[in-house]
Design a protein around this motif. Structure first.
Motif, PDB file in Angstrom:
ATOM      1  N   VAL A   1     -29.261  39.505 125.928  1.00 51.89           N
ATOM      2  CA  VAL A   1     -29.991  40.529 125.172  1.00 51.89           C
ATOM      3  C   VAL A   1     -28.937  41.538 126.402  1.00 51.89           C
ATOM      4  O   VAL A   1     -28.546  42.937 125.773  1.00 51.89           O
ATOM      5  N   ALA A   2     -29.128  41.349 127.558  1.00 50.92           N
ATOM      6  CA  ALA A   2     -28.474  42.751 128.031  1.00 50.92           C
ATOM      7  C   ALA A   2     -27.607  42.675 128.984  1.00 50.92           C
ATOM      8  O   ALA A   2     -26.457  43.939 128.549  1.00 50.92           O
ATOM      9  N   MET A   3     -26.154  41.859 128.291  1.00 56.00           N
ATOM     10  CA  MET A   3     -24.934  41.345 128.389  1.00 56.00           C
ATOM     11  C   MET A   3     -24.906  42.808 126.856  1.00 56.00           C
ATOM     12  O   MET A   3     -24.190  44.107 126.956  1.00 56.00           O
ATOM     13  N   PHE A   4     -25.287  42.522 125.034  1.00 53.90           N
ATOM     14  CA  PHE A   4     -25.263  43.438 124.546  1.00 53.90           C
ATOM     15  C   PHE A   4     -25.952  45.251 124.545  1.00 53.90           C
ATOM     16  O   PHE A   4     -24.712  45.869 123.977  1.00 53.90           O
ATOM     17  N   LYS A   5     -26.685  45.112 125.890  1.00 56.49           N
ATOM     18  CA  LYS A   5     -27.249  46.237 126.270  1.00 56.49           C
ATOM     19  C   LYS A   5     -26.121  47.175 127.214  1.00 56.49           C
ATOM     20  O   LYS A   5     -26.170  48.275 127.072  1.00 56.49           O
TER      21      LYS A   5
ATOM     22  N   MET B   1     -30.110  57.054 115.918  1.00 55.69           N
ATOM     23  CA  MET B   1     -29.599  55.738 114.859  1.00 55.69           C
ATOM     24  C   MET B   1     -29.069  54.293 115.747  1.00 55.69           C
ATOM     25  O   MET B   1     -30.049  53.141 115.522  1.00 55.69           O
ATOM     26  N   THR B   2     -28.858  54.924 116.608  1.00 48.30           N
ATOM     27  CA  THR B   2     -27.988  54.142 117.573  1.00 48.30           C
ATOM     28  C   THR B   2     -29.204  53.077 119.061  1.00 48.30           C
ATOM     29  O   THR B   2     -29.168  52.001 119.056  1.00 48.30           O
ATOM     30  N   GLY B   3     -29.844  53.517 118.935  1.00 47.30           N
ATOM     31  CA  GLY B   3     -30.576  53.356 119.811  1.00 47.30           C
ATOM     32  C   GLY B   3     -32.222  52.731 118.482  1.00 47.30           C
ATOM     33  O   GLY B   3     -32.259  51.299 119.183  1.00 47.30           O
ATOM     34  N   ALA B   4     -32.005  52.427 117.572  1.00 46.91           N
ATOM     35  CA  ALA B   4     -32.541  51.665 116.729  1.00 46.91           C
ATOM     36  C   ALA B   4     -31.787  50.259 116.333  1.00 46.91           C
ATOM     37  O   ALA B   4     -32.501  49.775 116.468  1.00 46.91           O
ATOM     38  N   PHE B   5     -30.144  51.052 115.793  1.00 42.85           N
ATOM     39  CA  PHE B   5     -29.546  49.980 116.390  1.00 42.85           C
ATOM     40  C   PHE B   5     -29.758  48.756 116.997  1.00 42.85           C
ATOM     41  O   PHE B   5     -29.697  47.291 117.405  1.00 42.85           O
ATOM     42  N   PHE B   6     -29.420  49.236 118.710  1.00 45.94           N
ATOM     43  CA  PHE B   6     -29.504  48.513 119.238  1.00 45.94           C
ATOM     44  C   PHE B   6     -31.511  47.525 119.945  1.00 45.94           C
ATOM     45  O   PHE B   6     -31.157  46.504 120.176  1.00 45.94           O
ATOM     46  N   LEU B   7     -32.425  48.713 119.192  1.00 44.39           N
ATOM     47  CA  LEU B   7     -33.550  47.292 119.004  1.00 44.39           C
ATOM     48  C   LEU B   7     -33.013  46.672 118.314  1.00 44.39           C
ATOM     49  O   LEU B   7     -33.994  45.440 118.701  1.00 44.39           O
ATOM     50  N   ALA B   8     -33.395  47.035 117.763  1.00 43.97           N
ATOM     51  CA  ALA B   8     -33.028  45.708 116.191  1.00 43.97           C
ATOM     52  C   ALA B   8     -32.397  44.316 116.398  1.00 43.97           C
ATOM     53  O   ALA B   8     -32.822  43.448 116.543  1.00 43.97           O
TER      54      ALA B   8
END
Length: 219
Positions: free
Chosen positions: A156-160, A193-200
Motif C-alpha cells: 500500500v505504501a508503494m502504491f501511495k 477524484m484522484t484521492g478517491a482512486f487512491f483510497l479505493a
C-alpha cells in the motif's frame, strides 16, 4: 463551470483518470514483485556467515532506506545516462521504487527469519538438510506467513508513493490529474477524484492482503 464541484467535468475526465490508475497499479505490482524477490535475496545475504558480505549488504540497505526515494529515481534517470545507463522514465521509475522498497522488505523478511524457533534450525541440521533445503522447505514457509501483514503495508505504501515518479516525467495517476487540471485550471475535481482512486485501490490492496493472511495462517 462556476459550481463548486462540476459533475459534468468530473464525468468527462473520469476515463483518463481510470486509465492512469491502471497504469499506476501496473507500476506498483511490477515494482512490488521485484521488491519481494530482491528483498528476500538481500535478507538472506545479510544473514551470510561471511562477515564481509553481511556487512556490505547491511550498509547498502541502510543507505537506501536513509535516503529519499525522490533522489534515488533522480539519480537513476538523470545521472544514469552520464554513465551509459539510458532507460525510459517508466523503467527508471519502476526500478527506483522497486530497489527502494526491496530494502524495506528485506528487513521484514529478516525479522520473520529471526522469529523462527531455533529448534527448527537444529532439527534441519540434525536431518542433515542442505542450507538450501533448510530455507526453502523449513524456514521460509514459516517466516513468510508471519510477515504477510507487514509486506501488505509496504504494498500500500508503494502504491501511495508512485506520485514521486512524476518528478521524472512518468504520467501516473497524480500527474495525470495535474495535467487535466492545468488544461482548464480546475484542480478540485481531478485532485478529489484522484484521492478517491487512491483510497479505493489502497483499501482493495489491504483487503486482498488480509484475505491472503487468513488463507496462509497456520492452524
Amino acid at each position: 463551470m462556476n459550481t463548486f464541484f462540476d459533475l459534468h467535468y468530473a464525468a468527462r475526465i473520469l476515463p483518463a483518470l481510470a486509465r492512469a490508475s491502471l497504469y499506476t497499479i501496473g507500476i506498483t505490482l511490477v515494482g512490488f514483485a521485484i521488491a519481494l524477490v530482491l528483498g528476500l535475496v538481500l535478507a538472506l545475504l545479510r544473514r551470510s556467515p561471511i562477515a564481509a558480505v553481511s556487512r556490505t549488504i547491511g550498509l547498502v540497505v541502510e543507505f537506501v532506506r536513509s535516503t529519499p526515494l525522490l533522489i534515488q529515481v533522480y539519480v537513476i534517470f538523470y545521472v544514469g545516462p552520464l554513465y551509459g545507463l539510458v532507460i525510459s522514465a517508466l523503467t527508471a521509475g519502476t526500478i527506483g521504487i522497486a530497489l527502494h522498497y526491496a530494502c524495506y522488505v528485506s528487513e521484514v523478511y529478516r525479522a520473520g527469519l529471526n522469529c523462527v524457533a531455533r529448534g527448527q534450525w537444529e532439527a534441519a541440521c540434525a536431518l542433515s538438510l542442505s542450507r538450501w533445503r533448510t530455507y526453502t522447505g523449513v524456514i521460509l514457509p514459516q517466516a513468510i506467513r508471519q510477515v504477510i501483514p507487514a509486506l501488505g503495508n509496504y504494498l500500500v505504501a508503494m502504491f501511495k508513493d508512485t506520485p514521486v515518479l512524476s518528478a521524472i516525467t512518468v504520467v501516473e495517476l497524480m500527474q495525470q490529474a495535474k495535467n487535466l487540471g492545468s488544461e482548464t485550471f480546475r484542480y478540485l475535481e481531478p485532485i478529489t477524484m484522484t484521492g478517491a482512486f487512491f483510497l479505493a485501490i489502497s483499501l482493495t490492496f489491504a483487503a486482498g492482503v488480509r484475505h491472503l493472511e487468513k488463507r496462509l495462517r497456520l492452524p
